[in-house]
Design an enzyme around this catalytic site. Structure first.
Site, PDB file in Angstrom:
ATOM      1  N   ALA A 328       0.819  -1.205   0.000  1.00  0.00           N
ATOM      2  CA  ALA A 328       0.000   0.000   0.000  1.00  0.00           C
ATOM      3  C   ALA A 328       0.861   1.266   0.000  1.00  0.00           C
ATOM      4  CB  ALA A 328      -0.913  -0.013   1.221  1.00  0.00           C
ATOM      5  N   HIS A 452      15.961   4.308  27.547  1.00  0.00           N
ATOM      6  CA  HIS A 452      16.030   3.003  28.206  1.00  0.00           C
ATOM      7  C   HIS A 452      14.865   2.860  29.169  1.00  0.00           C
ATOM      8  CE1 HIS A 452      17.689  -0.565  30.077  1.00  0.00           C
ATOM      9  NE2 HIS A 452      17.466  -0.003  31.253  1.00  0.00           N
TER      10      HIS A 452
END
Ligand code: FAD
Ligand code: AMP
Length: 480
Positions: A328, A452
């Site tokens: 697409a 993190h």
């Protein structure tokens, strides 16, 4: 009187509707013709992607994964669930509502951008005239300075397993099942076969995928393909490679499939439903008048150059109906390129950086060159691999299968490709696609600060590993 437009777009899938919107944004008087009708006989925009492709398949993948999680994955978190049930009818209805919401949204977008949305079948005549046949059979002739063909593709049918809409289904039929088949056969272990097979496997079907090729996902990076095969087999998908289907015998409630296995033996297997997913072909039926000047290539795609221009001046073609991956987003980007070129801009599309995703769990995603392609081209390269089992975030989520593989040029360190099987692979690979678009090196990603704990850190570590600097795994190459 012949209505005259700056641009007529034929087809309102992700290639066509995006092209039409961009044309209108650029001040061009634009019409978009679409022949799709819903069950009520109303005209609907959105094409394969929104009606029977990307969106409904993802809706069923998400529902079925939630069921699987509730049934089999939550106990590890200390959450107990009893008598988890699936209401297939409700699941399909939810999918249908999402489709209706999104296709209705496209109608709104076309309108708000000033695109004239026309329902019916378009046929390209000579001189950039288009014959529009509406759903009641009424005809009118429209004319334009430019015509964009975006008529998409349709499933390939194979004579050895003809679709009957009851027991033998194509991908569209597989999105409408109202009960979980006990034994489900899938012909073709490609992108669509794996996604649809996963949906029904999670809901309890015994799924067998029959694949003619001996290599699994042969065009993907083979290290990632091999890892994926192990994961899917563990999930219970019975993937039989080197098995070519040669016949099918439909009985009242089942089908007996005959195939030749990898040893050349003839094998018979009985299924309650059979889904045929052997690929798609460009759709051009009834589209081109003999004198319209547009040529097809030897495989039936509309022949275009790298700018999506056909050999008829002022006629362009984009999306699944032209060469390149049937995705697409590839068609949408082509649509934007063509709209901007019609408006006099010099837009180009970077065909080297088109991400490709299989939305199984875990997802498989890739961008750029595979290791096999680089070997064949004789390009020197370095590889960095980071397994999700070393990712704190993946472990916390109990979703640590798979790996990130990043490939960079051995001399320049420029990123050449990234291949991932693992949690959120689609979103992770997109980070690398952006980096590649900016001509980034593995070191550039290595020098970027990553939050993190995130799955993205796995991309960071794979980039560090390319040059032997990974922190959270032993490095294959040790470098200062
Ligand atoms: P289409 O979406 O096929 O649209 C073409 C439109 O043109 C259709 O609406 C058609 O009715 C209309 N048309 C045709 N001829 C005429 C005519 N003569 N006159 C008027 N209108 C006409 N791709 C992804 O990127 N991600 C995915 O997750 C993904 N999942 C998929 C899952 C499934 C089950 C399937 C089947 C496909 C999936 N695809 C996916 C592929 C994606 O759907 C196609 O690549 C995309 O729809 C192509 O867009 P298009 O606009 O070129 O064509
Ligand atoms: P894709 O192109 O990703 O949709 O995958 C389609 C898959 O179907 C390919 O991997 C083909 O090898 C496979 N295929 C095509 N014909 C047959 C067949 N007769 N039997 C088994 N697999 C087939």
């Amino acid at each position: 009187m012949t209505e005259k437009y700056d641009v007529i777009v034929i087809g309102a899938g992700p290639a066509g509707y995006v092209a039409a919107i961009r044309c209108a944004q650029l001040g061009l008087k634009t019409a978009c013709i679409e022949k799709w009708q819903n069950a009520k006989g109303e005209g609907v925009n959105g094409g394969t992607c929104l009606n029977v492709g990307c969106i409904p398949s993802k809706a069923l993948l998400d529902s079925s994964y939630k069921y699987h999680e509730a049934k089999s994955e939550l106990s590890v978190h200390g959450i107990s669930t009893t008598s988890v049930k699936i209401d297939v009818k409700a699941m399909i209805e939810r999918k249908t509502k999402i489709v209706e919401q999104l296709t209705g949204g496209i109608a709104g977008l076309l309108k708000s951008n000033g695109v004239t949305s026309l329902f019916g079948t378009g046929k390209l005549l000579s001189g950039k005239e288009v014959e529009l046949t509406d759903h009641k059979g009424g005809k009118q002739i429209l004319a334009a300075d430019n015509v964009i063909i975006a008529t998409g593709s349709q499933p390939i049918n194979i004579p050895v397993a003809p679709i009957d809409g009851k027991i033998i289904l194509d991908s569209t039929g597989a999105l409408e099942l109202t009960a979980v088949p006990k034994r489900l056969g899938v012909i073709g272990a490609g992108v669509i076969g794996l996604e649809l097979g996963s949906v029904w496997n999670r809901l309890g079907s015994k799924v067998v995928l029959l694949e003619a090729m001996t290599d699994f996902l042969s065009i993907m990076d083979q290290q990632i393909a091999k890892e994926s095969l192990k994961i899917f087999t563990k999930q219970g998908l019975d993937i039989r490679l080197g098995c070519r289907v040669t016949g099918s015998d439909v009985k009242t409630k089942e089908v007996v499939v005959t195939y030749q296995n990898s040893d050349g033996e003839e094998v018979k297997e009985t299924f309650d439903k059979l889904i045929v997913c052997v690929g798609r072909r460009p759709f051009t039926e009834g589209l081109l008048a003999p004198d319209c000047g547009v040529n097809l290539d030897e495989r039936g795609f509309i022949f275009v150059n790298e700018k999506c221009a056909t050999n008829a001046p002022g006629v362009w073609a984009v999306g699944d109906v032209v060469r390149g991956p049937m995705l697409a987003h590839k068609g949408s980007e082509e649509g934007i390129m063509v709209a901007e070129r019609i408006a006099g801009q010099k837009t180009q599309m970077n065909y080297d950086i088109v991400p490709n995703v299989i939305y199984t769990h875990p997802e498989i995603a890739s961008v750029g060159k595979t290791e096999e392609q680089l070997k064949q081209a004789g390009e020197p390269y370095n590889i960095g691999v980071f397994p999700f089992v070393a990712s704190g975030r993946a472990l916390a989520a109990n979703d640590s299968e798979g790996m990130v593989k990043l490939i960079a040029h051995a001399e320049t360190d420029r990123i050449l490709g990234c291949h991932i099987v693992g949690p959120s692979a689609a979103d992770l690979v997109q980070q690398v696609a952006i980096a590649m678009e900016f001509g980034s090196s593995a070191e550039d990603i290595g020098m970027t600060v990553f939050a993190h704990p995130t799955l993205s850190e796995s991309v960071h570590e794979a980039a560090l590993a390319v040059n032997g600097h990974a922190i959270h795994i032993p490095n294959r190459k040790k470098r200062k």
